[in-house]
Motif scaffolding. Structure first.
Motif, short mmCIF file in Angstrom:
data_model
loop_
_atom_site.label_atom_id
_atom_site.label_comp_id
_atom_site.label_asym_id
_atom_site.label_seq_id
_atom_site.Cartn_x
_atom_site.Cartn_y
_atom_site.Cartn_z
N ASP A 45 66.96 23.49 46.66
CA ASP A 45 68.10 23.20 45.79
C ASP A 45 68.03 21.77 45.27
N ARG A 49 67.75 20.86 41.25
CA ARG A 49 68.77 20.06 40.58
C ARG A 49 68.18 18.83 39.89
N TYR A 50 67.12 18.29 40.45
CA TYR A 50 66.57 17.03 39.92
C TYR A 50 65.36 17.20 39.00
N ARG A 218 79.24 20.93 45.85
CA ARG A 218 77.85 21.37 45.74
C ARG A 218 77.62 22.69 46.46
N ASN A 222 76.63 26.31 44.86
CA ASN A 222 75.41 26.98 45.31
C ASN A 222 75.68 28.30 46.03
N ASP A 275 74.23 18.32 37.43
CA ASP A 275 73.35 18.79 38.49
C ASP A 275 72.99 17.67 39.46
N THR A 276 72.69 16.51 38.93
CA THR A 276 72.22 15.42 39.79
C THR A 276 73.34 14.74 40.57
#
Length: 307
Positions: A45, A49-50, A218, A222, A275-276
């Protein structure tokens, strides 16, 4: 002689002008730009995200970017101290830990802004929704999972605030331990391995969403948590949002390009920004060491007390 010297000097000046831009280009022998990712979330994950962030940074810097997910906070801290990482987003306590080991190694340059432009968040203690505990007093004699020994919200601040309230966590709780990260600690509480746990959240926005940002948000995003399955029973005072820290020996141009890219990230790519940072926010703000002096002092006191 004078004419000859002048001619030689002019020739050297031309040669230096043609050579200097190549020699001054830090990219020539830089290699990869390495970004550390904190633990507390499963590796797949984190990398997912990154990915977008790595691509944007590579385009801006003009060199390959590699992501290095660590299993815990200490891995990122040691990577920064050893010069193996060039930047990382960390908690305030992790920055303080690096600073206290080597004040010249890194600098905090950015932090995340909340949706209202404020720069703080909260540590919270939570229990499973079917627990009888509804307040901190109810937790006496129960077990507590901290997130990570280098986490600000998952260890340093809640432990310090409990002590300030006259609570010795070694005797107040039946036992304490580390969940292996924020996400893992929540799962451990849901699975009945601990009665309560500690994590971080903005405490802004919809509770059902896990608030605007933080570990709870988060996990909800998820599909790992339904907020109906937990109950928050304690919250800390406001904690300064964690910094993005950079190695001080980075070429100035590289650092400036990285900072500029992050300052423009929300506008350039809102989805990648969300996302980050793990939820909603309003971009980044520039900070310096002074913003974290209180946490550095708290971490120093914690270290002194453990000796």
């Amino acid at each position: 002689m004078t004419k000859t010297f002048t001619g030689v000097a002019a020739t050297l000046a031309v040669l230096m002008t043609s050579v200097m831009p190549v020699a001054a280009d830090w990219r020539a022998d830089f290699g990869t730009y390495n970004i550390g990712l904190l633990g507390g979330e499963n590796e797949a994950d984190r990398l997912r995200r990154y990915d977008c962030f790595a691509d944007l940074m590579s385009d801006a810097l003009g060199v390959p970017v590699e992501l290095f997910p660590a299993s815990d906070y200490a891995g990122v801290m040691q990577g920064l101290l050893a010069g193996q990482l060039h930047q990382a987003g960390v908690g305030a306590s992790a920055y303080a830990g690096v600073y206290l080991q080597d004040p010249e190694a890194v600098s905090p340059l950015l932090t995340t802004k909340n949706v209202d432009d404020s720069l703080g968040y909260y540590a919270v203690i939570y229990v499973s929704a079917d627990s009888d505990a509804r307040t901190l007093d109810d937790l006496e004699g129960m077990s507590l999972a901290y997130a990570d020994p280098n986490s600000t919200s998952g260890y340093l601040v809640p432990r310090a605030e409990l002590a300030a309230a006259g609570i010795d966590d070694t005797t107040y709780f039946s036992r304490t331990g580390f969940g292996g990260g924020h996400e893992q600690a929540v799962i451990a509480v849901l699975n009945g391995q601990y009665d309560a746990g500690v994590t971080w959240t903005s405490l802004m926005g919809e509770e059902s969403d896990g608030y605007t940002r933080g570990n709870l948000r988060r996990m909800v995003d998820n599909g790992l948590l339904d907020m109906n399955d937990i109950r928050i029973v304690w919250e800390s005072n406001l904690i300064p949002n964690g910094p993005t820290i950079f190695r001080n020996d980075l070429p100035e141009d590289a650092r400036d390009l990285a900072v500029s890219t992050m300052l423009g990230l929300k506008e350039q790519d809102p989805e990648c920004y969300a996302d980050t940072v793990g939820g909603d926010g309003n971009g980044y703000a520039e900070v310096d060491h002074s913003f974290y002096e209180g946490i550095v002092a708290m971490r120093e006191a914690e270290l002194a007390g453990s000796r």
